[in-house]
Design a protein around this motif. Structure first.
Motif, PDB file in Angstrom:
ATOM      1  N   VAL A  70      24.001  47.392  45.017  1.00  0.00           N
ATOM      2  CA  VAL A  70      24.517  46.032  44.905  1.00  0.00           C
ATOM      3  C   VAL A  70      25.743  46.006  43.993  1.00  0.00           C
ATOM      4  O   VAL A  70      25.752  46.641  42.929  1.00  0.00           O
ATOM      5  N   ALA A  71      26.765  45.274  44.410  1.00  0.00           N
ATOM      6  CA  ALA A  71      27.915  44.993  43.554  1.00  0.00           C
ATOM      7  C   ALA A  71      27.730  43.586  43.005  1.00  0.00           C
ATOM      8  O   ALA A  71      27.782  42.610  43.756  1.00  0.00           O
ATOM      9  N   GLY A  72      27.490  43.477  41.706  1.00  0.00           N
ATOM     10  CA  GLY A  72      27.128  42.185  41.131  1.00  0.00           C
ATOM     11  C   GLY A  72      28.164  41.573  40.246  1.00  0.00           C
ATOM     12  O   GLY A  72      27.847  41.044  39.181  1.00  0.00           O
ATOM     13  N   SER A  73      29.432  41.648  40.612  1.00  0.00           N
ATOM     14  CA  SER A  73      30.488  41.080  39.779  1.00  0.00           C
ATOM     15  C   SER A  73      31.436  40.252  40.625  1.00  0.00           C
ATOM     16  O   SER A  73      31.742  40.609  41.766  1.00  0.00           O
ATOM     17  N   ASP A  74      31.893  39.133  40.064  1.00  0.00           N
ATOM     18  CA  ASP A  74      32.841  38.274  40.765  1.00  0.00           C
ATOM     19  C   ASP A  74      34.273  38.438  40.253  1.00  0.00           C
ATOM     20  O   ASP A  74      35.229  38.069  40.928  1.00  0.00           O
ATOM     21  N   GLY A  75      34.415  38.991  39.042  1.00  0.00           N
ATOM     22  CA  GLY A  75      35.748  39.085  38.450  1.00  0.00           C
ATOM     23  C   GLY A  75      36.141  40.507  38.119  1.00  0.00           C
ATOM     24  O   GLY A  75      36.144  40.906  36.952  1.00  0.00           O
ATOM     25  N   TRP A  76      36.418  41.297  39.138  1.00  0.00           N
ATOM     26  CA  TRP A  76      36.800  42.687  38.909  1.00  0.00           C
ATOM     27  C   TRP A  76      38.182  42.746  38.252  1.00  0.00           C
ATOM     28  O   TRP A  76      39.113  42.060  38.681  1.00  0.00           O
ATOM     29  N   PRO A  77      38.337  43.586  37.225  1.00  0.00           N
ATOM     30  CA  PRO A  77      39.636  43.658  36.536  1.00  0.00           C
ATOM     31  C   PRO A  77      40.610  44.580  37.253  1.00  0.00           C
ATOM     32  O   PRO A  77      40.223  45.370  38.118  1.00  0.00           O
ATOM     33  N   THR A  78      41.858  44.470  36.887  1.00  0.00           N
ATOM     34  CA  THR A  78      42.883  45.416  37.318  1.00  0.00           C
ATOM     35  C   THR A  78      43.204  46.307  36.125  1.00  0.00           C
ATOM     36  O   THR A  78      43.512  45.817  35.042  1.00  0.00           O
ATOM     37  N   VAL A  79      43.109  47.614  36.327  1.00  0.00           N
ATOM     38  CA  VAL A  79      43.288  48.561  35.230  1.00  0.00           C
ATOM     39  C   VAL A  79      44.469  49.468  35.530  1.00  0.00           C
ATOM     40  O   VAL A  79      44.964  49.537  36.667  1.00  0.00           O
ATOM     41  N   ARG A  80      44.892  50.151  34.482  1.00  0.00           N
ATOM     42  CA  ARG A  80      45.982  51.114  34.615  1.00  0.00           C
ATOM     43  C   ARG A  80      45.375  52.491  34.812  1.00  0.00           C
ATOM     44  O   ARG A  80      44.707  53.019  33.930  1.00  0.00           O
ATOM     45  N   GLY A  81      45.551  53.062  36.007  1.00  0.00           N
ATOM     46  CA  GLY A  81      44.916  54.346  36.242  1.00  0.00           C
ATOM     47  C   GLY A  81      45.410  55.006  37.505  1.00  0.00           C
ATOM     48  O   GLY A  81      46.328  54.534  38.180  1.00  0.00           O
ATOM     49  N   SER A  82      44.767  56.126  37.830  1.00  0.00           N
ATOM     50  CA  SER A  82      45.087  56.896  39.028  1.00  0.00           C
ATOM     51  C   SER A  82      43.956  56.703  40.034  1.00  0.00           C
ATOM     52  O   SER A  82      42.792  56.958  39.718  1.00  0.00           O
ATOM     53  N   LEU A 102      45.491  68.430  34.366  1.00  0.00           N
ATOM     54  CA  LEU A 102      45.313  67.224  35.175  1.00  0.00           C
ATOM     55  C   LEU A 102      46.539  66.327  35.040  1.00  0.00           C
ATOM     56  O   LEU A 102      46.945  65.969  33.939  1.00  0.00           O
ATOM     57  N   ARG A 103      47.137  65.970  36.157  1.00  0.00           N
ATOM     58  CA  ARG A 103      48.316  65.114  36.164  1.00  0.00           C
ATOM     59  C   ARG A 103      47.972  63.810  36.889  1.00  0.00           C
ATOM     60  O   ARG A 103      47.671  63.825  38.090  1.00  0.00           O
ATOM     61  N   LEU A 104      48.009  62.713  36.163  1.00  0.00           N
ATOM     62  CA  LEU A 104      47.641  61.422  36.727  1.00  0.00           C
ATOM     63  C   LEU A 104      48.874  60.677  37.236  1.00  0.00           C
ATOM     64  O   LEU A 104      49.911  60.649  36.563  1.00  0.00           O
ATOM     65  N   THR A 105      48.741  60.081  38.405  1.00  0.00           N
ATOM     66  CA  THR A 105      49.782  59.200  38.932  1.00  0.00           C
ATOM     67  C   THR A 105      49.318  57.773  38.684  1.00  0.00           C
ATOM     68  O   THR A 105      48.502  57.223  39.431  1.00  0.00           O
ATOM     69  N   LEU A 106      49.813  57.165  37.619  1.00  0.00           N
ATOM     70  CA  LEU A 106      49.303  55.879  37.165  1.00  0.00           C
ATOM     71  C   LEU A 106      49.927  54.718  37.940  1.00  0.00           C
ATOM     72  O   LEU A 106      51.111  54.749  38.292  1.00  0.00           O
ATOM     73  N   SER A 107      49.098  53.724  38.172  1.00  0.00           N
ATOM     74  CA  SER A 107      49.544  52.490  38.821  1.00  0.00           C
ATOM     75  C   SER A 107      48.552  51.389  38.457  1.00  0.00           C
ATOM     76  O   SER A 107      47.541  51.641  37.790  1.00  0.00           O
TER      77      SER A 107
END
Length: 337
Positions: free
Chosen positions: A214-226, A182-187
């Motif tokens: 239902v999506a019950g969140s107001d503060g979605w994080p930004t993560v490092r991933g593919s 598995l090769r991830l292209t991270l961003s």
């Protein structure tokens, strides 16, 4: 010549006595103990045998007091060094033995999982193939001729084909994960966007099953991933929740950020997972027990195994717990540095 023979006999007698005592200790109190203990006892037998011979020779006045002191210092120093080396070597051997045992246990577990996977996949492929063959033969032989039945057969053939294609796709993804290919292209990935896409994709399926999504969140994080792999993680979790949640149930997707990074949680009202099954939920081909709410589509049993593999490939963690009237899957992912 008589002195030499007497010295030899005293040394032999002392050595045999010490050796027998050491053997009795190894077969008695130390039976089944660690490799380190056995090595130390063997070294002590050697050292004490030498000391017994020296003491015996000194008692018979074969060596002077000065020579006795010198020999005792030399033997004591050698004994200290030997015991230290024996402890070091014994611990290394013990660790190597433990690692070898753990490796063999992992190999046995992996082989058991492979056999289980082959059995599950064989069953999952055999059943739709038999149905496809029967419907195809019926269409070819003209057994089914009326347009409504023909259209129904075509629809069922298409559905079974898609199901088999999804199973093969899951197997391919799992093989890439297990093979380390598995090769991830991270961003930097806004997790809220991934969740929005997953909800949009799964909403028709949830509505058809009478389930609220239902999506019950107001503060979605930004993560490092593919993005493709994270999308698959969220989609698999949401579809797994839909599969096991009864009609009129609710699935809530939340997210946030803590000291360890970003997190995502998918909670459902499936009735909970039996405690005995919780440690096996992410195992390959595991589908749960009848104690859990029956699924509309049992799937191939690979979705959650793929989730774990993809999350770990991101250096994250995934876990599941029972909450209220359902269960909650939580994914932790590295946050943007």
């Amino acid at each position: 010549m008589r002195d030499v023979l007497l010295t030899f006999l005293m040394a032999l007698g002392g050595s045999l006595t010490v050796a027998v005592a050491g053997l009795l200790v190894l077969r008695g109190p130390l039976r089944g103990r660690s490799v380190t203990a056995h090595i130390v006892v063997l070294l002590l037998v050697t050292v004490v045998s030498v000391l017994a011979g020296i003491v015996g020779a000194s008692l018979e006045m074969f060596i002077s007091d000065h020579d006795l002191h010198v020999l005792l210092i030399v033997v004591g120093t050698a004994a200290t060094v030997s015991l230290a080396a024996g402890l070091w070597a014994g611990r290394r051997l013990a660790r190597a033995s433990m690692w070898a045992t753990e490796a063999r246990e992992r190999e046995r577990e992996a082989e058991a999982r492979r056999r289980e996977l082959v059995a599950w996949v064989s069953h999952d492929l055999r059943t739709p193939l038999a149905g496809l063959r029967a419907m195809t033969e019926a269409l070819e032989d003209g057994v089914v001729a009326d347009p409504a039945t023909v259209a129904d057969y075509h629809h069922r053939i298409s559905a079974e084909t898609e199901r088999m294609a999804a199973l093969v796709d899951d197997l391919f993804e799992l093989s890439r994960i297990n093979a380390g290919a598995l090769r991830l292209t991270l961003s930097d990935v806004p997790l809220g966007d991934v969740v929005s896409d997953a909800i949009a994709s799964a909403t028709p399926l949830a509505e058809a099953a009478g389930i609220s999504l239902v999506a019950g969140s107001d503060g979605w994080p930004t993560v490092r991933g593919s993005v493709p792999e994270l999308s698959r993680v969220v989609n698999n979790l949401v579809r797994n929740a839909i599969r096991y949640t009864p009609p009129d149930g609710t699935i809530v997707i939340t997210g946030g950020q803590d000291a360890t990074g970003g997190w995502l949680a998918v909670s459902d009202t499936c009735g909970g997972i039996p405690e005995a099954d919780l440690p096996r939920v992410f195992d390959v081909a595991f589908r749960g027990t009848p104690a859990r709410t029956p699924a509309r589509d049992a799937g191939g049993g690979l979705g959650l195994a793929i989730v774990r593999g993809l999350v770990e490939a991101h250096h994250g963690e995934v876990a599941v717990d029972n909450v209220n009237s359902g269960c909650r899957f939580v994914v932790h992912l590295p946050a943007v540095a």
